[in-house]
Motif scaffolding. Structure first.
Motif, PDB file in Angstrom:
ATOM      1  N   GLU A  22      53.497  73.197  69.297  1.00  0.00           N
ATOM      2  CA  GLU A  22      52.931  73.196  67.951  1.00  0.00           C
ATOM      3  C   GLU A  22      53.355  74.435  67.173  1.00  0.00           C
ATOM      4  OE1 GLU A  22      51.223  70.677  66.456  1.00  0.00           O
ATOM      5  OE2 GLU A  22      51.813  69.617  68.281  1.00  0.00           O
ATOM      6  N   LYS A  25      56.703  73.862  65.776  1.00  0.00           N
ATOM      7  CA  LYS A  25      56.668  72.999  64.596  1.00  0.00           C
ATOM      8  C   LYS A  25      56.349  73.822  63.352  1.00  0.00           C
ATOM      9  CE  LYS A  25      55.128  68.817  67.046  1.00  0.00           C
ATOM     10  NZ  LYS A  25      53.989  67.867  67.223  1.00  0.00           N
ATOM     11  N   GLU A 181      42.747  68.740  68.056  1.00  0.00           N
ATOM     12  CA  GLU A 181      43.538  68.765  66.825  1.00  0.00           C
ATOM     13  C   GLU A 181      43.314  70.055  66.048  1.00  0.00           C
ATOM     14  OE1 GLU A 181      45.967  66.850  65.653  1.00  0.00           O
ATOM     15  OE2 GLU A 181      45.844  65.856  67.592  1.00  0.00           O
ATOM     16  N   LEU A 184      45.365  72.730  67.761  1.00  0.00           N
ATOM     17  CA  LEU A 184      46.793  72.526  67.501  1.00  0.00           C
ATOM     18  C   LEU A 184      47.151  72.924  66.074  1.00  0.00           C
ATOM     19  CD1 LEU A 184      47.349  69.097  69.312  1.00  0.00           C
ATOM     20  CD2 LEU A 184      47.985  71.366  70.132  1.00  0.00           C
ATOM     21  N   ARG A 188      49.988  75.612  64.898  1.00  0.00           N
ATOM     22  CA  ARG A 188      51.060  75.354  63.919  1.00  0.00           C
ATOM     23  C   ARG A 188      51.051  76.422  62.832  1.00  0.00           C
ATOM     24  NH1 ARG A 188      49.371  70.047  64.705  1.00  0.00           N
ATOM     25  NH2 ARG A 188      48.110  70.058  62.806  1.00  0.00           N
TER      26      ARG A 188
END
Length: 216
Positions: A22, A25, A181, A184, A188
């Motif tokens: 992550e 990303k 989530e 994560l 990110r």
């Protein structure tokens, strides 16, 4: 030239590896940045790892040689906690950077951390705090996450890892919990935030070097 971000981790059950993905990303969202995910060498025998139910090593993440840290413009280190400190595998990796320390090859480079703990009181802050000593001896610039993710870090409606020191997740006492989530998303953000700072620092260093060369 692209700003090279090395995301270097150790992961036993895959939680830290998931955060590393992550973070990449997020870093990839910054133009002019080249982010690469690496893992450090395992120190435990396969027999022991099997008894622990450890996740298979991610073969798509190559093993980084300690000396190659010097090729990065910025480094993010990820690891699970072991009694409030980084796992021995990451410590062994850093212990092998003596040659880089002697030449201060990492001095001035930005660095950050991300981690996984078993429980809420299992070291989300102490693991990061005790890791900072490694960066200090190398003369690296610690880049904490702070509260730059805003509301995403203030919510108390669910259990979530992460702190001003860096992204984090809770694995659960048996390692069965996977990153949420919310966790994560923080990872990110850390990737984007850190990559932006590393890019600015490299640009500044390049400009200073050019100025010094012109005036020589």
């Amino acid at each position: 030239m692209a700003t090279k971000i090395y995301i270097v981790y150790y992961s036993t059950w895959g939680h830290v590896a998931a955060l590393a993905e992550e973070i990449k990303k997020g870093a990839d969202e910054v133009s002019g940045v080249e982010a690469t995910v690496w893992r450090v060498s395992e120190t435990l025998p396969e027999e022991v790892l099997g008894k622990m139910g450890a996740a298979p090593a991610r073969q798509d993440h190559p093993v980084l040689a300690p000396r190659d840290l010097a090729d990065a413009d910025g480094v993010l280190l990820g690891f699970p906690t072991r009694f409030g400190m980084m796992a021995a595998q990451m410590k062994a990796f850093l212990d092998a950077t003596g040659g880089l320390w002697q030449g201060q090859a990492l001095a001035g480079k930005p660095a950050g951390v991300f981690l996984s703990t078993g429980t809420q009181g299992g070291g989300q802050e102490t693991t990061a705090l005790t890791a900072v000593t490694q960066l200090v001896h190398h003369g690296m610039l610690f880049v904490p996450l702070g509260y730059t993710f805003g509301a995403g870090m203030f919510g108390v409606d669910e259990v979530r890892g992460g702190s001003p020191y860096g992204a984090g997740t809770f694995a659960g006492a048996d390692g069965s919990r996977t990153p949420s989530e919310a966790e994560l998303a923080i990872a990110r953000h850390q990737g984007t935030y850190f990559a932006g700072i590393a890019k600015k620092l490299k640009a500044g260093a390049t400009a200073l070097a050019a100025e010094a060369s012109a005036s020589a």
